[in-house]
Design an enzyme around this catalytic site. Structure first.
Site, PDB file in Angstrom:
ATOM      1  N   GLY A  14       6.678  -3.287  -8.221  1.00 54.34           N
ATOM      2  CA  GLY A  14       5.455  -2.634  -7.746  1.00 54.34           C
ATOM      3  C   GLY A  14       4.233  -3.256  -8.383  1.00 54.34           C
ATOM      4  CB  ALA A  15       3.748  -6.419 -10.032  1.00 55.98           C
ATOM      5  CB  SER A  16       1.612  -6.018  -4.656  1.00 54.28           C
ATOM      6  OG  SER A  16       1.776  -4.684  -4.216  1.00 54.28           O
ATOM      7  CG  ASN A  91       4.705   0.243 -12.034  1.00 48.32           C
ATOM      8  OD1 ASN A  91       4.109   1.141 -12.613  1.00 48.32           O
ATOM      9  ND2 ASN A  91       4.226  -0.325 -10.919  1.00 48.32           N
ATOM     10  CB  SER A 143       4.572  10.865 -13.045  1.00 45.95           C
ATOM     11  OG  SER A 143       3.386  11.590 -12.757  1.00 45.95           O
ATOM     12  CE1 TYR A 157       5.380   9.863  -7.822  1.00 48.94           C
ATOM     13  CE2 TYR A 157       4.432  11.752  -8.958  1.00 48.94           C
ATOM     14  CZ  TYR A 157       4.602  10.388  -8.837  1.00 48.94           C
ATOM     15  OH  TYR A 157       3.994   9.546  -9.737  1.00 48.94           O
ATOM     16  CB  ALA A 159      12.735  16.229  -7.870  1.00 47.25           C
ATOM     17  CE  LYS A 161       7.623   8.375 -10.305  1.00 47.24           C
ATOM     18  NZ  LYS A 161       7.465   7.011 -10.809  1.00 47.24           N
ATOM     19  CB  ILE A 190      -3.629   5.739 -13.495  1.00 51.17           C
ATOM     20  CG1 ILE A 190      -2.748   6.343 -14.593  1.00 51.17           C
ATOM     21  CG2 ILE A 190      -4.161   4.374 -13.902  1.00 51.17           C
ATOM     22  CD1 ILE A 190      -3.444   6.706 -15.886  1.00 51.17           C
TER      23      ILE A 190
HETATM   24  P1  NAP Z   1       0.281   2.032  -5.886  1.00 56.57           P
HETATM   25  O1  NAP Z   1      -1.097   1.613  -6.218  1.00 56.57           O
HETATM   26  O2  NAP Z   1       0.551   2.720  -4.595  1.00 56.57           O
HETATM   27  O3  NAP Z   1       1.257   0.774  -6.032  1.00 56.57           O
HETATM   28  C1  NAP Z   1       2.633   0.924  -5.812  1.00 56.57           C
HETATM   29  C2  NAP Z   1       3.308  -0.412  -5.952  1.00 56.57           C
HETATM   30  O4  NAP Z   1       4.717  -0.264  -5.722  1.00 56.57           O
HETATM   31  C3  NAP Z   1       2.830  -1.440  -4.937  1.00 56.57           C
HETATM   32  O5  NAP Z   1       2.854  -2.719  -5.532  1.00 56.57           O
HETATM   33  C4  NAP Z   1       3.872  -1.345  -3.839  1.00 56.57           C
HETATM   34  O6  NAP Z   1       3.870  -2.546  -3.075  1.00 56.57           O
HETATM   35  C5  NAP Z   1       5.126  -1.164  -4.694  1.00 56.57           C
HETATM   36  N1  NAP Z   1       6.268  -0.574  -4.004  1.00 56.57           N
HETATM   37  C6  NAP Z   1       6.342   0.617  -3.366  1.00 56.57           C
HETATM   38  N2  NAP Z   1       7.570   0.793  -2.865  1.00 56.57           N
HETATM   39  C7  NAP Z   1       8.290  -0.301  -3.197  1.00 56.57           C
HETATM   40  C8  NAP Z   1       9.634  -0.707  -2.952  1.00 56.57           C
HETATM   41  N3  NAP Z   1      10.479   0.069  -2.247  1.00 56.57           N
HETATM   42  N4  NAP Z   1      10.041  -1.896  -3.437  1.00 56.57           N
HETATM   43  C9  NAP Z   1       9.197  -2.692  -4.143  1.00 56.57           C
HETATM   44  N5  NAP Z   1       7.924  -2.361  -4.398  1.00 56.57           N
HETATM   45  C10 NAP Z   1       7.481  -1.181  -3.921  1.00 56.57           C
HETATM   46  O7  NAP Z   1       0.849   3.042  -7.000  1.00 56.57           O
HETATM   47  P2  NAP Z   1       0.396   3.263  -8.513  1.00 56.57           P
HETATM   48  O8  NAP Z   1      -0.566   4.368  -8.517  1.00 56.57           O
HETATM   49  O9  NAP Z   1       0.046   2.000  -9.167  1.00 56.57           O
HETATM   50  O10 NAP Z   1       1.767   3.836  -9.124  1.00 56.57           O
HETATM   51  C11 NAP Z   1       2.687   2.966  -9.763  1.00 56.57           C
HETATM   52  C12 NAP Z   1       3.702   3.819 -10.516  1.00 56.57           C
HETATM   53  O11 NAP Z   1       3.028   4.691 -11.403  1.00 56.57           O
HETATM   54  C13 NAP Z   1       4.539   4.702  -9.604  1.00 56.57           C
HETATM   55  O12 NAP Z   1       5.865   4.773 -10.101  1.00 56.57           O
HETATM   56  C14 NAP Z   1       3.883   6.061  -9.741  1.00 56.57           C
HETATM   57  O13 NAP Z   1       4.780   7.110  -9.512  1.00 56.57           O
HETATM   58  C15 NAP Z   1       3.431   6.012 -11.176  1.00 56.57           C
HETATM   59  N6  NAP Z   1       2.312   6.907 -11.480  1.00 56.57           N
HETATM   60  C16 NAP Z   1       1.069   6.685 -10.954  1.00 56.57           C
HETATM   61  C17 NAP Z   1       0.027   7.543 -11.304  1.00 56.57           C
HETATM   62  C18 NAP Z   1      -1.369   7.322 -10.817  1.00 56.57           C
HETATM   63  O14 NAP Z   1      -2.224   8.146 -11.141  1.00 56.57           O
HETATM   64  N7  NAP Z   1      -1.666   6.292 -10.073  1.00 56.57           N
HETATM   65  C19 NAP Z   1       0.267   8.631 -12.153  1.00 56.57           C
HETATM   66  C20 NAP Z   1       1.543   8.830 -12.640  1.00 56.57           C
HETATM   67  C21 NAP Z   1       2.557   7.956 -12.316  1.00 56.57           C
HETATM   68  P3  NAP Z   1       4.463  -2.601  -1.562  1.00 56.57           P
HETATM   69  O15 NAP Z   1       3.968  -1.367  -0.871  1.00 56.57           O
HETATM   70  O16 NAP Z   1       3.968  -3.888  -1.014  1.00 56.57           O
HETATM   71  O17 NAP Z   1       5.955  -2.604  -1.720  1.00 56.57           O
END
Ligand code: NAP
Length: 257
Positions: A14-16, A91, A143, A157, A159, A161, A190
């Protein structure tokens, strides 16, 4: 001072974009070589190109980590390009909202498939290479939602996490003899593209509920990941680190007045 991680091979799923992109860039700054994993090739490629411009080394890999084939492909890419895997940052995650009464089985399964099964598949796919190093590191992005808090629309979600932490605790015991640690970061809210997509009202109300009065940055999470991946954190395993600006602390809104 912390020992250098320069030259270590790191997979970040999920690094994009969002937190994963922040983690990938932080590890690249630390001199690591990074496998940038996402389903969208173009977005992953852009991150890898950014890292190259910074003077780092990164390879974009298109893979769906909710599938065995996708997880295997990313591990194989790390071996092919960097000769192995030292660090896995599991991630990738999704957070579509649906109230329980309206939630379909397919929606529930999709969130579990990416967030929880994807964590298991990512760890399993990297295990043999992490074991070879004798000091492998796994950092899971969980999370606060689920392990500590709840939010309407995110029962599946939450559940998933919380499930990541259950997985991690047994994994920590199983992997310790191989010198591998596994720990989880619990981010608060975030500021990422994924969160921005929930709308300005959501962003503003979340910032006001945080004692530090701001949302977290991807760097806040990336720094925690770098710590768990460090040599110095080698005796820490199966643990969680909340990075949330104090968000889970107030007993009620009055505490924030
Ligand atoms: P984001 O901006 O939506 O990015 C998600 C990343 O995951 C993207 O690179 C997406 O790329 C990739 N992804 C999704 N499904 C995938 C799959 N099946 N295989 C490979 N890559 C996949 O999300 P984020 O906010 O950065 O969240 C990242 C992590 O942090 C998640 O686990 C989330 O639950 C956790 N988190 C986020 C927050 C927050 O406030 N943002 C808070 C708590 C926890 P593609 O769609 O191109 O695959």
């Amino acid at each position: 001072m912390f020992q250098s991680l320069a030259g270590r091979s790191v997979i970040v799923t999920g690094a994009s974009k969002g937190i994963g992109r922040g983690i990938a860039k932080r590890f690249a700054e630390a001199g690591c070589r990074v496998i940038v994993v996402a389903r969208s090739h173009d977005a992953a490629r852009l991150v890898a190109e950014d890292i190259a411009v910074m003077g780092g080394a990164a390879i974009p890999v298109t893979a769906d980590i909710s599938t065995e084939a996708g997880a295997a492909a990313m591990a194989a890419a790390a071996v092919e390009h960097f000769g192995g895997i030292d660090i896995l940052c599991a991630n990738a995650g999704i957070f579509p909202a649906a109230r329980i009464g309206d939630m379909s089985v397919a929606e529930f399964d999709e969130v579990m498939g990416v967030n929880l099964r994807g964590t298991f598949l990512s760890v399993r796919a990297c295990l043999a290479e992490l074991t070879k190093t004798g000091r492998g590191r796994i950092v899971v992005t969980s999370s606060i939602t689920g392990p500590i808090t709840g939010f309407p629309g995110w029962s599946h979600y939450g559940a998933s996490k919380a499930g990541q932490l259950g997985f991690m605790r047994t994994a920590a015991i199983e992997l310790a003899p191989a010198g591998i640690t596994i720990n989880a970061i619990l981010p608060g809210n975030i500021a990422t593209e994924g969160l921005v997509a929930l709308g300005p009202d959501y962003m503003a109300s979340m910032a006001s509920s945080v004692p530090m009065k701001r949302l977290g940055t991807v760097e806040d999470i990336a720094n925690a990941a770098l710590f768990f991946a460090s040599e110095e954190a080698g005796y820490i395993t199966g643990q969680t680190l909340v990075v949330d600006g104090g968000q889970v602390l107030p007993e009620s809104l009055a505490a924030l007045d």
